[in-house]
Design a protein around this motif. Sequence first.
Motif, mmCIF file in Angstrom:
data_model
loop_
_atom_site.group_PDB
_atom_site.id
_atom_site.type_symbol
_atom_site.label_atom_id
_atom_site.label_comp_id
_atom_site.label_asym_id
_atom_site.label_seq_id
_atom_site.Cartn_x
_atom_site.Cartn_y
_atom_site.Cartn_z
ATOM 1 N N THR A 263 -9.704 3.891 -11.527
ATOM 2 C CA THR A 263 -11.052 3.982 -12.122
ATOM 3 C C THR A 263 -11.526 5.437 -12.206
ATOM 4 O O THR A 263 -12.411 5.773 -12.983
ATOM 5 C CB THR A 263 -12.079 3.192 -11.269
ATOM 6 N N LEU A 264 -10.948 6.295 -11.361
ATOM 7 C CA LEU A 264 -11.336 7.711 -11.384
ATOM 8 C C LEU A 264 -10.448 8.534 -12.320
ATOM 9 O O LEU A 264 -10.596 9.757 -12.407
ATOM 10 C CB LEU A 264 -11.281 8.302 -9.965
ATOM 11 N N ASN A 265 -9.541 7.833 -12.953
ATOM 12 C CA ASN A 265 -8.655 8.521 -13.892
ATOM 13 C C ASN A 265 -9.123 8.213 -15.312
ATOM 14 O O ASN A 265 -9.088 7.059 -15.750
ATOM 15 C CB ASN A 265 -7.214 8.017 -13.679
ATOM 16 N N LEU A 266 -9.604 9.214 -16.002
ATOM 17 C CA LEU A 266 -10.107 9.015 -17.363
ATOM 18 C C LEU A 266 -8.969 8.538 -18.261
ATOM 19 O O LEU A 266 -7.914 9.185 -18.331
ATOM 20 C CB LEU A 266 -10.682 10.339 -17.886
ATOM 21 N N LYS A 267 -9.215 7.389 -18.873
ATOM 22 C CA LYS A 267 -8.133 6.762 -19.652
ATOM 23 C C LYS A 267 -7.693 7.649 -20.821
ATOM 24 O O LYS A 267 -6.527 7.894 -21.030
ATOM 25 C CB LYS A 267 -8.598 5.393 -20.193
ATOM 26 N N LYS A 268 -8.695 8.091 -21.576
ATOM 27 C CA LYS A 268 -8.352 8.850 -22.774
ATOM 28 C C LYS A 268 -9.195 10.135 -22.827
ATOM 29 O O LYS A 268 -10.408 10.068 -22.636
ATOM 30 C CB LYS A 268 -8.657 7.981 -24.001
ATOM 31 N N VAL A 269 -8.526 11.231 -23.070
ATOM 32 C CA VAL A 269 -9.293 12.480 -23.147
ATOM 33 C C VAL A 269 -9.704 12.720 -24.597
ATOM 34 O O VAL A 269 -9.038 12.265 -25.520
ATOM 35 C CB VAL A 269 -8.487 13.694 -22.618
ATOM 36 N N SER A 270 -10.817 13.448 -24.743
ATOM 37 C CA SER A 270 -11.333 13.659 -26.099
ATOM 38 C C SER A 270 -10.487 14.686 -26.854
ATOM 39 O O SER A 270 -9.840 15.548 -26.247
ATOM 40 C CB SER A 270 -12.783 14.121 -26.040
ATOM 41 N N ALA A 271 -10.528 14.557 -28.155
ATOM 42 C CA ALA A 271 -9.742 15.480 -28.986
ATOM 43 C C ALA A 271 -10.451 16.834 -29.069
ATOM 44 O O ALA A 271 -11.642 16.937 -28.777
ATOM 45 C CB ALA A 271 -9.594 14.885 -30.372
ATOM 46 N N ILE A 272 -9.703 17.846 -29.468
ATOM 47 C CA ILE A 272 -10.288 19.181 -29.666
ATOM 48 C C ILE A 272 -11.032 19.156 -31.005
ATOM 49 O O ILE A 272 -10.453 18.832 -32.037
ATOM 50 C CB ILE A 272 -9.181 20.265 -29.701
ATOM 51 N N LYS A 273 -12.327 19.457 -30.921
ATOM 52 C CA LYS A 273 -13.141 19.231 -32.122
ATOM 53 C C LYS A 273 -13.573 20.513 -32.836
ATOM 54 O O LYS A 273 -14.281 20.441 -33.828
ATOM 55 C CB LYS A 273 -14.416 18.469 -31.722
ATOM 56 N N THR A 274 -13.176 21.643 -32.343
ATOM 57 C CA THR A 274 -13.761 22.878 -32.876
ATOM 58 C C THR A 274 -13.597 23.035 -34.381
ATOM 59 O O THR A 274 -12.543 22.776 -34.933
ATOM 60 C CB THR A 274 -13.121 24.097 -32.200
ATOM 61 N N ASN A 275 -14.668 23.501 -34.971
ATOM 62 C CA ASN A 275 -14.671 23.769 -36.397
ATOM 63 C C ASN A 275 -14.734 25.287 -36.565
ATOM 64 O O ASN A 275 -15.554 25.951 -35.946
ATOM 65 C CB ASN A 275 -15.924 23.075 -36.975
ATOM 66 N N ASP A 276 -13.865 25.843 -37.407
ATOM 67 C CA ASP A 276 -13.861 27.310 -37.543
ATOM 68 C C ASP A 276 -14.914 27.812 -38.524
ATOM 69 O O ASP A 276 -15.117 29.004 -38.659
ATOM 70 C CB ASP A 276 -12.454 27.809 -37.927
#
Lengths: 722, 274
Positions: A263-276
């Motif tokens: 439960t303390l392990n984040l299932k899915k990490v978010s994608a890199i969203k940076t916009n140039d």
Amino acid sequence: MRNVLFGVFCKVGALCLCIPYSVNAQSFEKNYTPLRSTGTLPELFVKSAHVQTEEEIVKLSLDKDKDKETKEKFIRANNYFIKDLLMSGDVLVNDPLTAYVNKVAAEVIEQNPNVGSQPIQIFVTKSPEVNAYAFDKGIIFVNVGLLAQLENEAQLAYILAHEMIHIYKKHSVAEYLQNTQLKNQSSYEKMEGEERQMEKYRFSKEQEFEADIEGLALIKKTKYSAKAVMGAFDVLQYSYLPFELVDFKKSFFEDEYLKIPDTLNLKKVSAIKTNDDYDDSKSSHPNIRKRRLSIEKDVKEMNEAGRKKYLVSEGAFKSMREMARFELCRIYLLKRDYVNAIYGAYILSQKYPDNLYLKKIVARGLYNIVVSKTNKEFSTSIKLGQSSNFFIDDYQRVEGAPQRLYYLLDNLSAAETNVVALSFVYKAAKQYPKDNTLSVLTDSLFSCLANSNKLLLDNFSKQASSELKDTIKQVAIVEEPVEESKYAIIKKQQITADMEETGFIKFAFVGLMKDDEFVERYKKMAGRSEFDKEEYLSRKISSSKKTKEDEFLGINKVIFMDPYYRKVKISNDEVLIKYEESDERQAKLTEIQKKCADLLKIDYVEISTKNISASDIELYNETSLINEWLAERFKHGNNAEIMECSEGIKELIKKRGTKYIALTGVYNSNKKNNSYFFMLLDLESGKVMRSENKQNREKDRMDLLHAYVYNSLMHVSKKAKK
Amino acid sequence: MKKIILIYSLLFFLTNANAQVAGYMGKRFCAGYANYFSPRLPLVSAILENNQSDKGSIGTERFFNTTHNFITDFIISDRVSLCATFQFSKMDHAAYSSTFYASEDGTYQSHDNKIIYLPAKVSPMQLKTRNFSLGFKFFKNGSLNPIGRYRKIEFILATSQIQLDEDGFYWKDDHAKYDANLQELTSKSFVFAYTIGKQRVLGNAVVLDYGLRAGLNYGYANMICSAAGLPSPFSSNKYVYDSSLNAMLTSMTQLRLFEAQLINFHIGFHFLSF
């Protein structure tokens, strides 16, 4: 002739020895030694800002320049700023990183001699920011944070070429003149604050485009790969991310028995969203897309034949970058960015699993998080320092692989973090029994667990959870043929409830409790309250009235740093620093300190860089060490946790014969808003022994300063009357 | 005097017994001189009939009276000093030629019963005061004793003595000798004073002290209360209702004292001693 030959032989020999050392000074397998400045200090460090300013103003007076007055102001402000930066201790001298960066710069200058017509000096600064910056005088500072992120040597060459254009085109002074002209315009008065800022940024953006385009022109003349150069913009765009993205596995902290729940392990990490193509209207630099576009065409037209990513050496680059990454972990710790420090060490430990330095980075990071979480309830606002409380960034604001570590550390309770930290640090200490830091951290974590988090040995199971489950099953099996007795049901329920209530930490030490030393040290430290509330509160930097006994310390040997003295003139919402007068007053304050110390029979141990000579590299390193320690100490606020650089500090204490350091300062404005501060710190414990801050509305007078300093030092030297 | 020395010594001992005070570079005691300037007010003239044609003008023409102060300050904490001062002044008490309303039995009766002071020796009549004060200086927050702005509360024991030529009194109408038969010409009074001032140290040795003081003597306060028909919180009312020459002179003393203490500007130099 023999002498000449001998000289040549020595130089060649020294070169042969130095070249491999400069880029690959240490093996990273077992340990890493933080970088230190070596050799002799360049003239820039030795010459005072005042002398430097005078020289430059004399040169300027020979020109018939209509902006002479503005330029004088610029020269003065610039020189004093640079001197402060050089003496801050953040700048490395004659270290492997600086040596390598200078070699890359030499490759660029060699092919562009006009740019190098003005001598250019490049230094590496101990900052985590992904940045490099230049001053018109021919000085470039490259941050460790940038070196740690680079992909190849060509990127570094391009960044240096960009900065060289800033110097060659005298962009700083042009910007200063532009801003001064802007302020003198009648329309400026009518502008809103944001509008004014945007007007200023418009000009600096033009300069950045010019540096990008002409920097590429410099690279064209070299053999560096143009395609590789484009990657420099990726480095800038993703500068907020760690130097590598490696999936964090909770098993890093686990062992056979300590199992962190899923439960303390984040299932899915978010994608890199940076916009140039972000909005850059409120930024001094154009956005990355615009910068890319500004050189893209030129890059495409360039012939890649014969061009390389590495001209100095690929091996040297990688070694340099590794060193920068090791260094960066330590810098993160000093800046109290513990999660980034742990994550950086985690990345590197994939390659170097037995590196003691990395183990210590993780140990200290965890330790500090434990202390912060445990002491959270006592935290109060403070007058000095920046933060009294350490917060882990919200994991949702973090992108990519490190998100998992943020999520884990944010969601672990104080006790759980303590257990995880103790398990990790104890095992590291067992692996490196001679390391004092790990041993001290282990004892503190034992004490914290027992005294603050109220977990004693009895709270931990000696049996693994799987064994307990078997017990439940056995109870059930034994009782199966017959109807289940109420006692069996109660027993089963108790074991199950116990397991659910205490969570994973109950079984964390099953393995370690088989080790007698672990049990003994736990018992021993359980009786020692390291995080006692009263002790904690006594460490507060507070102006509250103390008892007389507290006020007199009976200390007769103290280290004195250069006092801080700032005289300013405030007119039309503008603060003008009176540099020369501040310098004179600083010298006067030093004199007063010495006089008062002499009267009070305090052994005055001076660590001053005011008159530093080229050979005083040890003094420079000591200043750097103390400044690092102070910066970290003030970030800790009320919590006097173990400092990252305390081992170096111990050496300093031994060498200087005292563990007390005094800091003094004065701020004086023409609005008669003056303040004097004095602080005495214990370098060993981080404890604030005395803190004074006096405000007055008097003129900047020496008699008052004499009285203040004598009063402060009298409280240091005299013993409390019984 | 013995009592005063005893009190000061006792205070000195009590405040110093457990003090660990920095003072100025370790020096906590300073002694020096200050001159207090008080503006001359036309108060004394108010109860006198000045006959300028008799012998020139009113005696006291100076705009300021001056008081000499010998001061000792002892720093008892970072913001508090114990101060003891000996004040000395000599001022004109009455005009060269002053007319008093009086009768032989010492009671004010009529306009005709006038006595004139035409002295051969002491002209004009003099008032000599010797005061001793004890007080505390409280320095402002941010200042450090003995430097900076301060407020001082002072309790002054004022001893005043009138100096005159007893043979200089005559009946005004026929210039016949008037036997003044004066009794006690020394009076004691008590003054409460409040000072706002500033000090700074010159050359690490000398304290420059300047400021403004306001004071009120209880004798005059008593007179004001009586005049206003208020019950006096201070002693007897003898100064007001007894209009004998003796009483008149003593009342004038209170007025002169009031005048000298009401508003003062001062400047002084003290030497830091130990």
